[in-house]
Design an enzyme around this catalytic site. Structure first.
Site, PDB file in Angstrom:
ATOM      1  CE1 TYR A 131      -3.109   2.962   0.595  1.00 49.62           C
ATOM      2  CE2 TYR A 131      -3.578   2.123   2.779  1.00 49.62           C
ATOM      3  CZ  TYR A 131      -3.814   3.035   1.771  1.00 49.62           C
ATOM      4  OH  TYR A 131      -4.745   4.023   1.959  1.00 49.62           O
ATOM      5  CE  LYS A 159      -5.457   1.513  -1.639  1.00 49.14           C
ATOM      6  NZ  LYS A 159      -5.188   2.931  -1.581  1.00 49.14           N
TER       7      LYS A 159
END
Lengths: 298, 298
Positions: A131, A159
């Protein structure tokens, strides 16, 4: 599970605790809309503001009510020790995957972040999504670090925080990242305003904030893009421009999406943990209410 | 207690827990040197990486071993709910004051930060020091916000992140802040490299990282400046220039001071919570070891 629409619901709460009924309601909306995966306890789910027990409970509720939709659970924390504990809790709750950001208080070095991912991935029995969210973590991944982390065991997706706003530049950006990471690791775009651009440029997934509240709207964009109809995806996203503008004006999506959930009666007010406040000026809320209707968000 | 040298010790720890004996040793050094106050659980004390129970224990140990030296305890957390709990814990432990930074994950607005301080100060029975550290909180106080918060009950000091590097500009900066805040609220400088500059410019306190490990060295600078001997304070600080340069090269003071404490045998290795690592290259540590001797830090 790391392609298509990954929908990130709010975790509705007040100063006393989590509103479990409202959270379950949000999860069921996502299941009914048939999203590709659910991202519980992302930034939109305010993971950073919850205790370990609260996070375990939210993970459990998400899995319990997600039916056949795979659930990814956020396990980020400032300290490696806590990330490892949260990873165990998420796996015990039945998470299909975990999501890890290099959350920081003291600014982290590249080597510290690599070691964090190395330690955590070596002990997982489910896949992990990296992330990258410099707006909240204050850590900037280099392309080279993406490449090193992508080769760690259990890493299956990254991500990314957005793509350039020009279509050709976006394609070049995604192509450059693709060349650095193995093919079993997908790239997912976040930053809702840039999602259509990112999907059209070759991202396989959209890690989506509005998808957590308005899954049908987000699915229409995602499916158009992934079916190769870039123009339709762009048109559907551009229709939402007034919403993207509100995100920009209010320091990101969270305060706006929280107010939208309140206005639609899906959660109580307040729904964010203090000191955070949902959009609360009367004029701003009125403008948002009108927008929600005009844009037919669903 | 909000003037003179406020010394911020490390909280020595490893992945299993806090090294209580080492922490007590550090506190006793500060008492022996006769610092003006002790700041437990500041950024140097890694407050952000500890559990509530660990923080309560550190506060208790600090107060228990500080003798007549007043102890200020850090109560910052991402969530207002947790700050209130930590404030209670600190007061129960016998803290003479508390220190509060607007720690953030989602970027905070000015009004959210003001409301945080308003809520917390209204429930305190000890004084509070406002902790402005944009490098870790990612929040920038405006001068106007300083002024509003300084008027809240129980606010007695503001820990500012530094002063301009030019002496006249530093004096103008401190004078401008002084005009905005009531006289019962002191201004304390942090950022050790700028401490002599800040004290010479009119700051009443130095909230000091090296003071937490080398209190005699920091006291000499503080006492010279507060006695009006600006030249001596400047000279003593400039002697430490190689140390300030190391802080700059390693993302701040923490990793260097942690390595210094390890090299001096005051704490075990490791002493920082993962993913953070003390200065660990062999060449860097060797250079630091030489510096510690040459500069006769004490």
């Amino acid at each position: 599970m790391f392609s298509g629409l990954s929908a990130f619901p709010l975790t509705p709460m007040n100063e006393s605790g989590i509103d479990e009924a409202a959270f379950v309601r949000l999860v069921k909306r996502l299941v009914d809309a048939n999203v590709d995966s659910i991202g519980a306890l992302g930034s939109t789910g305010s993971y950073a503001y919850l205790t370990r027990a609260e996070r375990a409970r939210v993970a459990q509720l998400a899995v319990e009510h997600a039916g056949n939709v795979p659930v990814m659970v956020g396990i980020s924390a400032l300290r490696t020790r806590d990330v490892l504990t949260l990873a165990e809790d998420a796996q015990k709750a039945g998470a299909s995957a975990v999501l890890l950001a290099p959350m920081s208080y003291q600014k982290l070095s590249t080597e510290e972040v690599f070691e964090l991912y190395k330690t955590v991935t070596s002990s997982l029995s489910v896949p992990l999504c990296v992330y990258d969210n410099p707006g909240t973590t204050h850590f900037e991944f280099s392309d080279e670090l993406y490449g090193r982390i992508a080769q760690l065991p259990n890493v299956r997706s990254i991500k990314i925080p957005g793509v350039p706003t020009d279509p050709e530049a976006a394609k070049a950006h995604v192509a450059r990242l693709r060349a650095l990471i193995p093919s079993h690791v997908t790239l997912g775009v976040s930053g809702d305003a840039l999602a259509a651009m990112g999907l059209n440029a070759g991202c396989e997934a959209w890690y989506s904030v509005i998808g957590g509240l308005f899954p049908r709207t987000a699915l229409a964009i995602t499916r158009a893009a992934l079916a190769g109809d870039a123009q339709a995806a762009t048109r559907l996203s551009e229709r939402l421009q007034p919403l993207w503008a509100l995100f920009g004006q209010h320091g990101g999506s969270l305060r706006v999406v929280a107010a939208a959930a309140e206005l639609r009666g899906l959660v109580e007010h307040p729904t964010l943990p203090l000191p955070l406040k949902a959009l609360d000026g009367a004029a701003d809320r009125q403008r948002l209410a009108v927008l929600l209707d005009e844009l037919e968000l669903a």
